[in-house]
Enzyme design. Structure first.
Site, mmCIF file in Angstrom:
data_model
loop_
_atom_site.group_PDB
_atom_site.id
_atom_site.type_symbol
_atom_site.label_atom_id
_atom_site.label_comp_id
_atom_site.label_asym_id
_atom_site.label_seq_id
_atom_site.Cartn_x
_atom_site.Cartn_y
_atom_site.Cartn_z
ATOM 1 C CD1 TRP A 62 -2.003 -2.382 1.807
ATOM 2 C CD2 TRP A 62 -2.838 -1.251 -0.077
ATOM 3 N NE1 TRP A 62 -3.241 -2.834 1.666
ATOM 4 C CE2 TRP A 62 -3.587 -2.207 0.257
ATOM 5 C CE3 TRP A 62 -3.161 -0.925 -1.292
ATOM 6 C CZ2 TRP A 62 -4.743 -3.228 -0.838
ATOM 7 C CZ3 TRP A 62 -4.083 -1.399 -2.484
ATOM 8 C CH2 TRP A 62 -4.841 -2.332 -2.045
ATOM 9 C CG ASP B 206 -3.264 4.061 3.182
ATOM 10 O OD1 ASP B 206 -4.788 3.745 4.212
ATOM 11 O OD2 ASP B 206 -3.407 3.758 2.842
ATOM 12 C CE LYS C 167 -9.489 -2.394 3.017
ATOM 13 N NZ LYS C 167 -8.221 -2.269 2.234
#
Ligand SMILES: *Cc1c(COP(=O)(O)O)cnc(C)c1O
Length: 365
Positions: free
Chosen positions: A102, A170, A194
């Site tokens: 990511w 993030d 999530k």
């Protein structure tokens, strides 16, 4: 069909209570005779829904007054571009800590708009840990981290000190899984799928001084934070139903003790699973102690022959699914197994998983 325990990394399980409430309100939201899905986002019935979601974010995350809360679309990936486009405008240079897929994707995107310095990386040990970066100095517009690496199951146990340089994080896969001091960050973002609700809405929390009129030249109106600040997240049609669901999930979090309550619940679940893995003759966790995620727990068996290991992993995932424990395959790029045990996963789900693992180990040793 009975409900399963769902260990998916995202979209992921939601609190049953929330799903039931949404079902009750599906045909007639509070006497309006409509579903929230059918409402105008400018209607008197919808306005309190988005206002409530925003208020709950501010309350539960203790967001200081000098930060704006935005509900956007385009997921984490769009933030990978919006961050450099809007923040990378003075020095045109940013620092990234590379802790895996990511963070790599984010820095690759950023390179289109700014110079990128990778100031630390955990690539040397296959991203199995979080590098320690105590103090960042330099001529940077911002410093970027991925606070919880969903794929490798690593998590920062500290917040890097970046002094006056804005820190961007993030927090897609750990939002509201624990208390977080927002004042340490210039901007944080999280896709909802999530830990917050259904896929389709991305939460952004941005400090006032970072909201610019002059993003990188050519930045589309839709990718300018200021557009959405001025529009109150309603510059165009927002993901109305997702925001409604996020509000309900936030109410559930509040009822269960807020961020502190979630941390307690998550620590209990994760400790049970890591303790089992650390003491098992058959399985092992793939992340290093001191960097372990409470949310995503990747693991392998101790089978060392790659072909046999692959077969055993497949068997594990398929037999688990038959036992009502679904989505336990590791990310497609890393293989193995991964149990995502987000806020909504009950303790019972972790206990069931461990019991299954024990039986599987005995039968396959
Ligand atoms: C899932 C995830 C993303 C990607 O989010 P999309 O909504 O699919 O764009 C980014 N960062 C992290 C940490 C994630 O877990």
């Amino acid at each position: 069909m009975a409900r399963v325990f769902n260990y998916s990394a995202g979209p992921s399980c939601l609190p049953e209570e929330v799903l039931q409430q949404a079902a009750l309100e599906m045909m007639d939201y509070q006497g309006t005779g409509q579903s929230v899905m059918e409402m105008s986002h400018r209607s008197a019935a919808y306005k309190p829904i988005i206002a409530h979601a925003e208020e709950q974010v501010r309350k539960l995350m203790k967001v200081p007054e000098n930060y704006k809360i935005l509900f956007l679309q385009g997921g984490g990936f769009t933030q990978f571009a919006m961050v450099p486009m809007n923040l990378g405008i003075h020095k045109k240079k940013a620092a990234y800590i590379n802790t895996g897929i990511w963070a790599s994707k984010a820095l690759k995107e950023a390179k289109k708009y700014v110079d990128v310095d990778v100031i630390a990386s955990s690539e040397d040990r296959n991203y199995s840990y979080i590098p320690r970066v105590e103090k960042v100095t330099g001529d940077y517009d911002y410093v970027y981290i991925c606070f919880n690496n969903t794929i490798k199951g690593t998590h920062y146990e500290y917040i890097p000190d970046t002094g006056s340089i804005p820190l961007v994080a993030d927090i897609s896969s750990c939002i509201l899984s624990e208390p977080l001091d927002i004042s340490k960050f210039g901007l944080v973002f999280a896709g909802a799928q999530k830990n917050l609700g259904p896929a389709g809405v991305t939460l952004v929390i941005i400090r006032d001084d970072l909201i610019t009129d002059t993003p990188v030249e050519g930045t589309p109106t839709m990718l300018t934070y200021k557009t959405h600040v001025e529009g109150g997240s309603m510059f165009n049609t927002p993901p109305c139903y997702c925001i409604y669901m996020v509000g309900k999930v936030l109410d559930w979090i509040e009822k269960n003790g807020g961020a502190e309550g979630m941390l307690k619940r998550n620590q209990e679940k994760a400790q049970l699973l890591y303790d089992y893995l650390d003491n098992s003759p058959y399985y092992h966790a793939t992340t290093e102690k001191g960097s372990r995620s409470l949310m995503n727990v990747p693991f392998l068996t101790k089978e060392t022959d790659p072909e046999k290991a692959e077969a055993i992993n497949k068997k594990f995932v398929s037999e688990a699914a038959k036992a009502g424990l679904v989505n336990l395959a590791g990310h497609r790029t890393v293989g193995g197994m991964r149990a995502s045990i987000y806020n909504a996963m009950p303790l019972e789900g972790v206990k069931k998983l461990i019991a299954f693992m024990e039986t599987f180990a005995k039968e396959n040793l």
